[in-house]
Design a protein around this motif. Structure first.
Motif, PDB file in Angstrom:
ATOM      1  N   ARG A   1       0.835  -1.203   0.000  1.00  0.00           N
ATOM      2  CA  ARG A   1       0.000   0.000   0.000  1.00  0.00           C
ATOM      3  C   ARG A   1       0.871   1.255   0.000  1.00  0.00           C
ATOM      4  O   ARG A   1       0.576   2.237  -0.702  1.00  0.00           O
ATOM      5  CB  ARG A   1      -0.920   0.008   1.224  1.00  0.00           C
ATOM      6  N   ASP A   2       1.962   1.240   0.787  1.00  0.00           N
ATOM      7  CA  ASP A   2       2.889   2.378   0.802  1.00  0.00           C
ATOM      8  C   ASP A   2       3.410   2.654  -0.603  1.00  0.00           C
ATOM      9  O   ASP A   2       3.459   3.801  -1.054  1.00  0.00           O
ATOM     10  CB  ASP A   2       4.085   2.090   1.722  1.00  0.00           C
ATOM     11  N   LYS A   3       3.821   1.601  -1.274  1.00  0.00           N
ATOM     12  CA  LYS A   3       4.372   1.756  -2.614  1.00  0.00           C
ATOM     13  C   LYS A   3       3.323   2.285  -3.584  1.00  0.00           C
ATOM     14  O   LYS A   3       3.619   3.113  -4.447  1.00  0.00           O
ATOM     15  CB  LYS A   3       4.931   0.421  -3.102  1.00  0.00           C
ATOM     16  N   THR A   4       2.089   1.799  -3.418  1.00  0.00           N
ATOM     17  CA  THR A   4       1.006   2.269  -4.293  1.00  0.00           C
ATOM     18  C   THR A   4       0.734   3.751  -4.079  1.00  0.00           C
ATOM     19  O   THR A   4       0.581   4.520  -5.034  1.00  0.00           O
ATOM     20  CB  THR A   4      -0.285   1.470  -4.025  1.00  0.00           C
ATOM     21  N   VAL A   5       0.705   4.167  -2.814  1.00  0.00           N
ATOM     22  CA  VAL A   5       0.463   5.574  -2.499  1.00  0.00           C
ATOM     23  C   VAL A   5       1.577   6.456  -3.041  1.00  0.00           C
ATOM     24  O   VAL A   5       1.332   7.517  -3.631  1.00  0.00           O
ATOM     25  CB  VAL A   5       0.321   5.775  -0.973  1.00  0.00           C
ATOM     26  N   LEU A   6       2.827   6.024  -2.856  1.00  0.00           N
ATOM     27  CA  LEU A   6       3.955   6.794  -3.363  1.00  0.00           C
ATOM     28  C   LEU A   6       3.904   6.912  -4.885  1.00  0.00           C
ATOM     29  O   LEU A   6       4.162   7.975  -5.443  1.00  0.00           O
ATOM     30  CB  LEU A   6       5.267   6.143  -2.942  1.00  0.00           C
TER      31      LEU A   6
END
Length: 222
Positions: free
Chosen positions: A21-26
């Protein structure tokens, strides 16, 4: 990627490891912010820093602002490692994929005796990218599918004005591109046939030939 995350310590910006999810948001933040910073950089230093900061520092400043706007504040040495590695890949064919019809079309044009000149609002990276794809051989022009690469960075002026400079050197019979404002208008200005590359099938170009792939160019260039 996990490789960059491990090498440059991106996990230190989060309480735990980077989740999917972090990677998707970034990624979403980067995609949303990139066009804004691109326009700002182009406004401050036109044509990728031509005659001012140069293309390397132009991209470095843009990427730095992109990270900061995504709330990632690296130390200078961390950012230098990340940017230099990214810039190296950006200048290679690793980040750029050819459309499947590209090689067959270029070979057919070559067989017809038509010289292909690439005119682009881009910097000198384009020369390296096309060379690594085997399309442009500056040291062996006679066997090169592309005879010359002319960029806005090299000339200090963007399309449509860039095409006027090209016309002074080459006897252009047609110009193909995917921008109505830069390519179609530019071709009209210099009095050559505009061919609108409409991969999105928008149908917005009514007054000139419109093609959905590069293969369509062959119907208009004999």
């Amino acid at each position: 990627s996990s490789g960059i995350n491990a090498e440059y310590g991106l996990d230190s910006w989060f309480p735990g490891s980077l989740t999917d999810r972090d990677k998707t948001v970034l990624t979403q933040q980067f995609n949303a912010n990139f066009p804004l910073h691109y326009k700002d950089a182009m406004r401050e230093h036109p044509n990728f820093g031509y005659g001012s900061v140069g293309c390397y520092n132009w991209w470095r400043g843009l990427v730095r602002e992109l990270y900061l706007s995504s709330h990632i504040d690296m130390r200078d040495y961390q950012f230098s490692f990340v940017f230099d590695d990214t810039y190296k890949q950006f200048r290679s064919n690793k980040c750029w994929e050819m459309f499947p019809e590209t090689l067959p079309v270029l070979r057919e044009l070559q067989s017809r005796g038509v010289d292909v000149v690439v005119t682009s609002d881009f910097d000198q990276c384009l020369v390296y990218i096309l060379n690594q794809h085997g399309l442009f051989k500056p040291d062996d022009i006679s066997n090169s599918l592309i005879k010359e690469v002319i960029t806005s960075y090299e000339q200090g002026v963007a399309k449509p004005e860039l095409l006027e400079l090209v016309k002074e050197k080459w006897d252009i019979i047609a110009h193909a591109g995917d921008s109505l404002e830069r390519d179609v208008v530019g071709a009209e200005r210099v009095g050559v046939l505009p061919i609108f590359l409409d991969r999105r099938k928008s149908g917005v170009c009514k007054d000139h030939p419109s093609v959905e792939t590069l293969s369509g160019i062959l119907d208009h260039v004999k």
